[in-house]
Scaffold this motif. Structure first.
Motif, PDB file in Angstrom:
ATOM      1  N   ARG A 194       0.813  -1.224   0.000  1.00 23.22           N
ATOM      2  CA  ARG A 194       0.000   0.000   0.000  1.00 23.22           C
ATOM      3  C   ARG A 194       0.845   1.272   0.000  1.00 23.22           C
ATOM      4  N   ALA A 195       2.123   1.181   0.279  1.00 19.57           N
ATOM      5  CA  ALA A 195       2.981   2.371   0.321  1.00 19.57           C
ATOM      6  C   ALA A 195       3.158   2.992  -1.061  1.00 19.57           C
ATOM      7  N   ILE A 196       3.175   2.156  -2.092  1.00 20.64           N
ATOM      8  CA  ILE A 196       3.370   2.639  -3.459  1.00 20.64           C
ATOM      9  C   ILE A 196       2.013   2.735  -4.142  1.00 20.64           C
ATOM     10  N   LYS A 197       1.633   3.953  -4.529  1.00 23.96           N
ATOM     11  CA  LYS A 197       0.300   4.178  -5.103  1.00 23.96           C
ATOM     12  C   LYS A 197       0.311   3.982  -6.621  1.00 23.96           C
ATOM     13  N   SER A 198      -0.751   3.330  -7.107  1.00 26.36           N
ATOM     14  CA  SER A 198      -0.919   3.145  -8.551  1.00 26.36           C
ATOM     15  C   SER A 198      -1.524   4.414  -9.153  1.00 26.36           C
ATOM     16  N   PRO A 199      -1.473   4.554 -10.490  1.00 25.97           N
ATOM     17  CA  PRO A 199      -2.109   5.724 -11.113  1.00 25.97           C
ATOM     18  C   PRO A 199      -3.586   5.870 -10.746  1.00 25.97           C
ATOM     19  N   SER A 200      -4.333   4.765 -10.689  1.00 28.63           N
ATOM     20  CA  SER A 200      -5.760   4.873 -10.351  1.00 28.63           C
ATOM     21  C   SER A 200      -5.951   5.311  -8.901  1.00 28.63           C
ATOM     22  N   GLU A 201      -5.071   4.888  -8.002  1.00 24.60           N
ATOM     23  CA  GLU A 201      -5.139   5.357  -6.614  1.00 24.60           C
ATOM     24  C   GLU A 201      -4.836   6.847  -6.533  1.00 24.60           C
ATOM     25  N   LEU A 202      -3.838   7.281  -7.267  1.00 22.64           N
ATOM     26  CA  LEU A 202      -3.471   8.700  -7.252  1.00 22.64           C
ATOM     27  C   LEU A 202      -4.592   9.579  -7.792  1.00 22.64           C
ATOM     28  N   GLU A 203      -5.341   9.056  -8.753  1.00 20.71           N
ATOM     29  CA  GLU A 203      -6.474   9.814  -9.283  1.00 20.71           C
ATOM     30  C   GLU A 203      -7.524  10.040  -8.191  1.00 20.71           C
ATOM     31  N   CYS A 204      -7.816   8.988  -7.441  1.00 17.79           N
ATOM     32  CA  CYS A 204      -8.793   9.116  -6.347  1.00 17.79           C
ATOM     33  C   CYS A 204      -8.271  10.059  -5.264  1.00 17.79           C
TER      34      CYS A 204
END
Length: 452
Positions: A194-204
């Motif tokens: 969970r420490a490294i955010k994916s592009p879709s997580e960053l969008e949210c």
């Protein structure tokens, strides 16, 4: 990283444009988790329970963050089993698998009362599960599969408390069947993932942060002596919901005067006085992801000379720590930068005896300046695994100075994304210089209009 920057720019320009996470995103996370497991290890996760408020009224449901991260499921009464290889048995006539989702069966009566339930087919299709079973089958299948397991990883929430009913269930199964598995906390693994955010997580996250910054701007416009703290709380949380946030990520902190010195103040019931500072520490939650921004403003729209001098010390600590963010630096180094600046400022104000006496300054600075941010406000993070910052991490920079005897509490908190070559301030929409705040406070806000 170029894709991440483009996504963040699109969201800043077009706040309603959000690309939701897909079933494949959740499937990829489960596959990444399997890579961290040993052959004889089992993941056993459960959804959050429904929590009763009083009588027949329940609190509004919010899913466990770890369970959501791996499944995308937002319903209660759900369970997940995962192994590294396909060894999970569930039917003697079928081949073992490496993951099983258990959910509640659809109930026509409940659906008439509270709305449509997920159902097996939808869970398989939307969240990329091959095997979805009724939660009524959980106990038998769990017992069947525990016989060859060395370690079971579960959620041990609440600072390591082990009173959870399913922790107790595992202990009971272990004792009654003379099994030898260990029970450990899954945070060992999810703190890494969970420490490294994916592009879709960053969008949210950017959406949640934009909503929060907009709410703070509206509260700045609305603030004036004579209001109650809860009126500004109402302004902020109205904007949260108006802009599409499902809830707050944590109870809003609106601390005026002496309450600005209480770190996690929540009563929000004091009448704001002329000359007070007002400290906002708030965060909207959008699609399960939280923002966390702090700003401090003068109730009457103008900082006094004393308030301004202290404010600018905190602002400098905030800005200089942010400038130092890049892959390879540590949280300790960032904290040292900010604490050093604040110690020097406190020395110049006469509060401590030496400009580099960070220990003495801690009486007024009180806390570290960073925590990870994501599904939780204080998000899962493996400090043992990550000695330094990595690209796609998101965390806060939040120095503060608190002088209770002067009723001055100042905290300035931003949400920061680590990029390949530096950083991006995700919360830049929220004003933080003295000039920006005072200018915005000359405008009228929605909290200034009387309700007829």
């Amino acid at each position: 990283m170029k894709k991440i920057r483009i996504c963040c720019l699109l969201i800043l320009l077009f706040p309603s444009l959000i690309f939701p996470q897909t079933g494949q995103d959740f499937k990829n996370r489960r596959n990444n988790l399997k890579k961290l497991l040993k052959d004889n290890e089992l993941i056993f996760l459960k959804s959050n329970p429904v929590k009763n408020r009083n009588s027949d009224i329940d609190y509004k449901y919010r899913q466990d963050s770890n369970f959501y991260y791996l499944t995308g499921i937002t319903e209660p009464n759900s369970f997940l089993l995962i192994t590294k290889k396909a060894v999970l048995k569930y039917d003697s006539n079928l081949q073992p698998v490496d993951e099983i989702l258990f959910i509640q069966e659809r109930n026509p009566y409940i659906e008439k009362v509270t709305g449509k339930m997920l159902g097996f087919e939808e869970a398989m299709k939307n969240y990329k599960f091959n095997i979805v079973l009724s939660n009524k089958k959980l106990n038998d299948i769990l017992l069947q599969n525990l016989k060859n397991i060395g370690t079971v990883y579960i959620n041990i929430a609440g600072r390591g408390k082990t009173t959870d009913s399913y922790y107790q269930l595992l202990k009971k199964i272990k004792e009654e069947n003379s099994l030898k598995f260990d029970i450990k906390n899954i945070s060992k693994f999810l703190g890494i993932l969970r420490a490294i955010k994916s592009p879709s997580e960053l969008e949210c996250m950017q959406k949640a942060i934009n909503i929060t910054a907009t709410a703070i701007r509206e509260a700045m416009r609305s603030a004036e002596p004579g209001m109650y703290e809860y009126e500004l709380e109402a302004v902020i949380e109205y904007v949260f919901r108006k802009m599409g946030a499902q809830r707050w990520g944590f109870p809003s902190i609106i601390g005026s005067g002496p309450n600005s010195c209480i770190l996690h103040y929540q009563k929000n019931n004091r009448k704001i006085e002329d000359g007070d500072l007002i400290l906002f520490d708030v965060g909207a939650e959008y699609n399960m992801y939280s923002a966390d921004i702090s700003r401090t403003i003068p109730a009457n729209g103008k900082f006094s000379d004393r308030q301004k001098r202290i404010y600018n010390i905190v602002l400098k600590a905030n800005e200089e720590a942010i400038k130092a963010v890049k892959p390879g630096i540590t949280f300790t180094e960032l904290n040292k930068i900010a604490q050093g600046i604040m110690a020097k400022g406190l020395y110049e104000l006469g509060f401590i005896d030496k400009p580099d006496n960070i220990k003495a300054a801690s009486k007024y600075t009180r806390h570290g300046i960073s925590h990870s941010l994501g599904l939780d406000t204080h998000d899962a993070f493996s400090y043992g695994e990550f000695k330094t910052l990595k690209p796609s991490m998101v965390f806060t920079i939040e120095p503060g100075i608190y002088i209770p005897e002067e009723k001055i509490g100042i905290r300035i908190e931003d949400d920061i994304l680590v990029t390949e070559d530096g950083y991006k301030v995700l919360s830049a929409l929220a004003p933080k210089t003295v000039e920006e705040i005072e200018k915005l406070m000359t405008e009228k806000g929605i909290g200034n209009y009387k309700i007829k």
